[in-house]
Design a protein around this motif. Sequence first.
Motif, mmCIF file in Angstrom:
data_model
loop_
_atom_site.group_PDB
_atom_site.id
_atom_site.type_symbol
_atom_site.label_atom_id
_atom_site.label_comp_id
_atom_site.label_asym_id
_atom_site.label_seq_id
_atom_site.Cartn_x
_atom_site.Cartn_y
_atom_site.Cartn_z
ATOM 1 N N GLY A 181 1.917 8.032 10.923
ATOM 2 C CA GLY A 181 0.742 7.428 10.323
ATOM 3 C C GLY A 181 0.958 7.337 8.829
ATOM 4 O O GLY A 181 2.080 7.465 8.335
ATOM 5 N N SER A 182 -0.118 7.145 8.098
ATOM 6 C CA SER A 182 -0.045 6.947 6.663
ATOM 7 C C SER A 182 -1.053 7.849 5.968
ATOM 8 O O SER A 182 -1.926 8.443 6.605
ATOM 9 N N GLY A 183 -0.927 7.950 4.662
ATOM 10 C CA GLY A 183 -1.859 8.742 3.878
ATOM 11 C C GLY A 183 -1.774 8.343 2.420
ATOM 12 O O GLY A 183 -0.956 7.496 2.033
ATOM 13 N N THR A 184 -2.603 8.985 1.588
ATOM 14 C CA THR A 184 -2.673 8.660 0.174
ATOM 15 C C THR A 184 -2.622 9.921 -0.663
ATOM 16 O O THR A 184 -3.367 10.873 -0.409
ATOM 17 N N VAL B 15 -5.532 -2.982 2.854
ATOM 18 C CA VAL B 15 -5.260 -1.762 3.617
ATOM 19 C C VAL B 15 -3.751 -1.536 3.617
ATOM 20 O O VAL B 15 -2.982 -2.426 3.968
ATOM 21 N N PHE B 16 -3.347 -0.341 3.212
ATOM 22 C CA PHE B 16 -1.941 0.014 3.074
ATOM 23 C C PHE B 16 -1.522 0.918 4.235
ATOM 24 O O PHE B 16 -2.297 1.776 4.671
ATOM 25 N N ILE C 286 -3.019 15.207 -0.113
ATOM 26 C CA ILE C 286 -2.936 13.925 0.592
ATOM 27 C C ILE C 286 -4.170 13.743 1.454
ATOM 28 O O ILE C 286 -4.576 14.649 2.198
ATOM 29 N N LEU C 287 -4.759 12.565 1.378
ATOM 30 C CA LEU C 287 -5.884 12.177 2.219
ATOM 31 C C LEU C 287 -5.376 11.304 3.350
ATOM 32 O O LEU C 287 -4.673 10.316 3.124
ATOM 33 N N THR C 288 -5.708 11.668 4.591
ATOM 34 C CA THR C 288 -5.267 10.897 5.745
ATOM 35 C C THR C 288 -6.317 11.000 6.836
ATOM 36 O O THR C 288 -7.403 11.550 6.631
ATOM 37 N N THR D 70 -5.940 -7.080 9.394
ATOM 38 C CA THR D 70 -5.112 -7.057 10.599
ATOM 39 C C THR D 70 -4.132 -5.892 10.520
ATOM 40 O O THR D 70 -2.959 -6.046 10.180
ATOM 41 N N THR D 71 -4.625 -4.716 10.864
ATOM 42 C CA THR D 71 -3.815 -3.505 10.781
ATOM 43 C C THR D 71 -3.034 -3.279 12.066
ATOM 44 O O THR D 71 -3.334 -3.838 13.112
ATOM 45 N N ALA D 72 -2.013 -2.415 11.955
ATOM 46 C CA ALA D 72 -1.221 -1.999 13.104
ATOM 47 C C ALA D 72 -1.383 -0.493 13.288
ATOM 48 O O ALA D 72 -2.035 0.184 12.477
ATOM 49 N N ALA D 73 -0.752 0.044 14.339
ATOM 50 C CA ALA D 73 -0.940 1.461 14.673
ATOM 51 C C ALA D 73 -0.562 2.383 13.515
ATOM 52 O O ALA D 73 -1.220 3.389 13.267
ATOM 53 N N GLY D 74 0.507 2.071 12.788
ATOM 54 C CA GLY D 74 0.954 2.934 11.702
ATOM 55 C C GLY D 74 0.038 2.968 10.499
ATOM 56 O O GLY D 74 0.197 3.822 9.617
ATOM 57 N N HIS D 75 -0.942 2.065 10.430
ATOM 58 C CA HIS D 75 -1.887 2.071 9.321
ATOM 59 C C HIS D 75 -2.892 3.221 9.414
ATOM 60 O O HIS D 75 -3.612 3.482 8.435
ATOM 61 N N SER D 76 -2.986 3.886 10.545
ATOM 62 C CA SER D 76 -3.950 4.983 10.681
ATOM 63 C C SER D 76 -3.765 6.001 9.556
ATOM 64 O O SER D 76 -2.656 6.455 9.287
ATOM 65 N N GLY D 77 -4.850 6.330 8.882
ATOM 66 C CA GLY D 77 -4.797 7.265 7.765
ATOM 67 C C GLY D 77 -4.522 6.619 6.432
ATOM 68 O O GLY D 77 -4.636 7.270 5.389
ATOM 69 N N GLY D 78 -4.137 5.341 6.434
ATOM 70 C CA GLY D 78 -3.829 4.656 5.180
ATOM 71 C C GLY D 78 -5.082 4.310 4.393
ATOM 72 O O GLY D 78 -6.191 4.253 4.940
#
Length: 244
Positions: free
Chosen positions: A38-41, A115-116, A49-51, A151-159
């Motif tokens: 997933g992703s985070g910031t 959305v990142f 990190i925020l996720t 239009t996000t994908a699965a890996g955008h979760s937490g981004g």
Amino acid sequence: PFTSTASAQTTDWPTVIRAVRPAVVWILVETDEGLGAGSGTLISADGYILTANRVIDDATGEISVVVEETYRYTASVISSDPDSDIAILKIPATGLTWVPLGDSDQVDIEEEIRVFGYPLPDVGVGLIVVRGIIQGTRVRDGVRWLQHNATTAAGHSGGPVVNGKGEVIGVHSSELVDQPEYRLATAVNEARRFIPSGVLPVGAPPPRSTAPSGMVLIPAGSFQMGDSFGEGNPGERPVHTVYV
């Protein structure tokens, strides 16, 4: 009839993206089912990190964080909440680029966002930024969510969901089951209560001219999942497993 003399404001999105990009991290999680991602910031220079909780909820082994597609750290979980789908992680580093949090109570319907996020591990490494607008807000079980159409994908979760000021206003969570073209993000004000006191910096992020400290360097070249390396150059720590 309604008339307006206000001039349209144009956001310089390339500049916003360049500022935010170094603070978006790729999170890799060892689970019983294999490697999740997933992703985070990064929200502070010292590695908070925020996720999304869903990114780390099934972890049974190490949680790894890759910063700027180059530096790899082992993360610890500071707090998590499945109801709001928020998690706070910490990596042992300083001098990191971070992104400020905005005020999600001030978000407007039709506000433009980006959305990142990073992809799942089997499709390679590379930050993906998608555009969208805020369609509205929802309150479910006392938690405020932002609905958007990026239009996000699965890996955008937490981004991060980022506004035109370069602020995080939401944490991307999921798509609606019955309407997959619509996505939900946890409003960032919901996350504030899970961030330890004194963590959030004051003011704007300063420019960074050096590599973050405490990093594990991923050597240049072409590698496959599970490749290992030795001690490397002086000042580097061993890279036991590389995800590229």
